[in-house]
Scaffold this motif. Structure first.
Motif, PDB file in Angstrom:
ATOM      1  N   TYR A   1       0.834  -1.201   0.000  1.00 15.55           N
ATOM      2  CA  TYR A   1       0.000   0.000   0.000  1.00 15.55           C
ATOM      3  C   TYR A   1       0.873   1.258   0.000  1.00 15.55           C
ATOM      4  O   TYR A   1       0.697   2.156  -0.821  1.00 15.55           O
ATOM      5  N   GLY A   2       1.806   1.323   0.934  1.00 12.68           N
ATOM      6  CA  GLY A   2       2.652   2.503   1.050  1.00 12.68           C
ATOM      7  C   GLY A   2       3.526   2.729  -0.167  1.00 12.68           C
ATOM      8  O   GLY A   2       3.690   3.862  -0.630  1.00 12.68           O
ATOM      9  N   SER A   3       4.081   1.658  -0.711  1.00 15.81           N
ATOM     10  CA  SER A   3       4.941   1.788  -1.893  1.00 15.81           C
ATOM     11  C   SER A   3       4.152   2.291  -3.099  1.00 15.81           C
ATOM     12  O   SER A   3       4.601   3.180  -3.829  1.00 15.81           O
ATOM     13  N   LEU A   4       2.969   1.725  -3.312  1.00 13.05           N
ATOM     14  CA  LEU A   4       2.133   2.176  -4.421  1.00 13.05           C
ATOM     15  C   LEU A   4       1.646   3.608  -4.187  1.00 13.05           C
ATOM     16  O   LEU A   4       1.592   4.417  -5.122  1.00 13.05           O
ATOM     17  N   LEU A   5       1.329   3.931  -2.957  1.00 13.15           N
ATOM     18  CA  LEU A   5       0.925   5.295  -2.609  1.00 13.15           C
ATOM     19  C   LEU A   5       2.033   6.281  -2.956  1.00 13.15           C
ATOM     20  O   LEU A   5       1.784   7.313  -3.595  1.00 13.15           O
TER      21      LEU A   5
END
Length: 188
Positions: free
Chosen positions: A157-161
């Motif tokens: 989630y954080g990486s894609l965000l």
């Protein structure tokens, strides 16, 4: 044929509040990917656990997905707000002594910032707050309530965000205007 790539400002995403759109898009898409991972591993997390946090009975999948995507949206907006503050943006865009990091560009730095944000969200929400909520509800929690699939999901989630934030927000021009926290005070 032009070799110049399009920038976010070509699509009207520049300005002082562009972090709202970048955070919202990145948050929703990131939570969608995370939700698919949870659905593959254990659909009951989406159908039962997430609605149960708010006191709702399992309803199939609709309510769980709505809450999950809403969480992603809110956390994406928080990321966008935090990352666009001068201190954090200045730190991310600061010149470093590492050639490898200098050559990667800002997108990789925002992905790494998103990765760290995903790790922090995982530590604060499901591990700590989740354990506290379980104990308040009268159950006997196992602390820390660590599940590998939620860790992997939050990191994705954080990486894609971070990646989507760097795509939809004009970080290049923002970075030029920011004074880094590592600048010498005598330069000002």
């Amino acid at each position: 044929m032009s070799t110049k790539s399009a920038s976010p400002t070509d699509y009207g995403l520049g300005g002082s509040t562009n972090w709202l759109l970048g955070g919202a898009i990145g948050g929703v898409v990131g939570s969608l990917l995370f939700g698919v991972l949870l659905w593959v591993v254990d659909p009951a997390i989406v159908t039962d656990t997430i609605p149960g946090i708010y006191g709702f009975d399992p309803d199939g999948a609709t309510l769980g997905w709505v809450f999950h995507l809403f969480h992603g949206l809110v956390l994406g907006l928080v990321f966008g707000f935090l990352i666009s503050r001068e201190l954090i943006l200045g730190t991310i865009t600061a010149d470093t002594q590492f050639d490898v990091l200098e050559e990667t560009g800002l997108t990789v730095r925002f992905v790494l910032a998103g990765f760290v944000y995903g790790l922090a969200v995982w530590a604060l929400l499901p591990v700590i707050a989740g354990t506290v909520l379980i104990s308040i509800g009268g159950a006997d929690p196992v602390f820390p309530a660590i599940a590998v699939e939620t860790l992997v999901g939050h990191l994705l989630y954080g990486s894609l965000l971070g990646a989507l934030f760097s795509v939809f927000v004009d970080t290049e021009s923002s970075a030029e205007d920011v004074e880094t926290p590592f600048d010498d005070a005598s330069d000002a």
